[in-house]
Scaffold this motif. Sequence first.
Motif, short mmCIF file in Angstrom:
data_model
loop_
_atom_site.label_atom_id
_atom_site.label_comp_id
_atom_site.label_asym_id
_atom_site.label_seq_id
_atom_site.Cartn_x
_atom_site.Cartn_y
_atom_site.Cartn_z
N LYS A 165 -0.88 -3.78 -8.29
CA LYS A 165 -0.18 -3.56 -7.03
C LYS A 165 1.33 -3.40 -7.28
O LYS A 165 1.93 -4.22 -7.98
CB LYS A 165 -0.41 -4.72 -6.08
CG LYS A 165 0.20 -4.52 -4.70
CD LYS A 165 -0.15 -5.68 -3.76
CE LYS A 165 0.45 -5.44 -2.38
NZ LYS A 165 0.11 -6.55 -1.45
N GLY A 166 1.89 -2.34 -6.76
CA GLY A 166 3.30 -2.05 -6.97
C GLY A 166 3.56 -1.07 -8.09
O GLY A 166 4.69 -0.60 -8.26
N SER A 168 3.22 2.56 -10.20
CA SER A 168 3.47 3.92 -9.72
C SER A 168 3.01 4.95 -10.74
O SER A 168 3.25 4.80 -11.94
CB SER A 168 4.97 4.10 -9.45
OG SER A 168 5.26 5.42 -9.02
N ARG A 211 0.88 3.41 -6.07
CA ARG A 211 1.40 4.61 -5.42
C ARG A 211 1.31 5.81 -6.37
O ARG A 211 1.57 5.68 -7.56
CB ARG A 211 2.86 4.40 -4.99
CG ARG A 211 3.01 3.31 -3.94
CD ARG A 211 4.43 3.12 -3.49
NE ARG A 211 5.29 2.63 -4.57
CZ ARG A 211 6.19 3.35 -5.20
NH1 ARG A 211 6.39 4.63 -4.89
NH2 ARG A 211 6.94 2.81 -6.16
N CYS A 262 10.52 3.18 -8.48
CA CYS A 262 11.04 1.85 -8.14
C CYS A 262 10.71 1.47 -6.69
O CYS A 262 10.09 2.24 -5.95
CB CYS A 262 12.55 1.79 -8.38
SG CYS A 262 13.55 2.68 -7.17
N ASP A 263 11.14 0.30 -6.28
CA ASP A 263 10.81 -0.20 -4.95
C ASP A 263 11.47 0.60 -3.83
O ASP A 263 11.05 0.49 -2.67
CB ASP A 263 11.22 -1.67 -4.82
CG ASP A 263 10.31 -2.59 -5.64
OD1 ASP A 263 9.20 -2.15 -6.00
OD2 ASP A 263 10.71 -3.74 -5.91
N ASP A 264 12.49 1.40 -4.16
CA ASP A 264 13.09 2.25 -3.13
C ASP A 264 12.06 3.19 -2.52
O ASP A 264 12.17 3.57 -1.35
CB ASP A 264 14.24 3.08 -3.71
CG ASP A 264 15.44 2.25 -4.09
OD1 ASP A 264 15.45 1.05 -3.75
OD2 ASP A 264 16.35 2.78 -4.75
N SER A 266 8.83 2.52 -2.01
CA SER A 266 7.64 1.71 -1.78
C SER A 266 6.76 2.20 -0.63
O SER A 266 5.58 1.85 -0.56
CB SER A 266 8.04 0.25 -1.52
OG SER A 266 8.86 0.15 -0.37
N TYR A 267 7.30 3.03 0.27
CA TYR A 267 6.50 3.54 1.38
C TYR A 267 6.10 5.01 1.16
O TYR A 267 5.67 5.69 2.08
CB TYR A 267 7.26 3.39 2.70
CG TYR A 267 6.39 3.42 3.94
CD1 TYR A 267 5.25 2.62 4.04
CD2 TYR A 267 6.72 4.24 5.02
CE1 TYR A 267 4.47 2.65 5.17
CE2 TYR A 267 5.94 4.26 6.17
CZ TYR A 267 4.81 3.47 6.24
OH TYR A 267 4.02 3.50 7.38
N THR A 269 3.57 7.51 -0.83
CA THR A 269 2.42 7.81 -1.67
C THR A 269 1.80 9.10 -1.17
O THR A 269 1.83 9.41 0.03
CB THR A 269 1.40 6.66 -1.70
OG1 THR A 269 0.52 6.85 -2.83
CG2 THR A 269 0.59 6.55 -0.42
#
Length: 283
Positions: A165-166, A168, A211, A262-264, A266-267, A269
């Motif tokens: 999870k998380g 990429s 993602r 990266c987490d930037d 995260s939304y 996919t």
Amino acid sequence: MSVEHAKINEDGLPGHERRMDEKPDFMPRYEGSDRLAGKSAIVTGGDSGIGRAVAILFAREGANVTIVHLEEDDDAAITAHHVEDEGRRCLILRGDVGDKLFCEEIVRRHVEAFGGLDVLVNNAGEQHPDKDIRDVTEEQLKRTFQTNFYGYFFMVQAAVGHLKKGSSIINCTSVTSFEGSEELLDYSSTKGAITSFTRALSGNLAEKGIRVNGVAPGPIWTPLNPCGGASKEKLKTFGENTPMGRPGEPWEVAPSFLFLACDDGSYFTGQILHPNGGTIVGG
């Protein structure tokens, strides 16, 4: 660190960046901010061009990196030097991503070296210009798909069991996936397949929190084009048909990969980013 699993390409592609008279600009333009701190990434085609720029930017942001290349040992060593200059570790693996067993070896060696895998960048590719579809041989058609599409598929198959999870996956597609290219019939077809694969895989892995996105560059100055990937006629005006009127440089593409890694991002996919000099494409 390096391991060899060699395959000699039919015509020397993707070419040596070190030997180019006008060398691509690949260095990041800003200081890192630890956006990939504690993570590790695999970048196929990481010895030169876009892959080199991505590997160095990821290192600047804190990631240890494995770069995979076909046969350009000198270019791979230069990329590794820059990654290590950023204070990160770099594993160099030499071989053909069209070989499923080698893709499994890549992931195994990466996990052994770095203890896990957080980001997979599928970037390795080849292209061969042909104005007449009858000039595309069966061997060339199979080879282009083997590298450009099968290699992506094999890498995901090898990597997915190590992603969590998380994590990429980022696939390098192309503007040709959306608008085609009259001289790159087989290449454009592989890039269309990659775009569809990216969208399908994103849904397949969404529940796992992995993602999957893509980057579709326009004309970017890399060894691939002057070393046989574009006709002499195309090279004379390379990139001039974009709204910006010039080709892009690898450093201008790498931040798209970083955003999605990266987490930037995260939304994000199932999406495609388009660093292409202003060409408007659908999807």
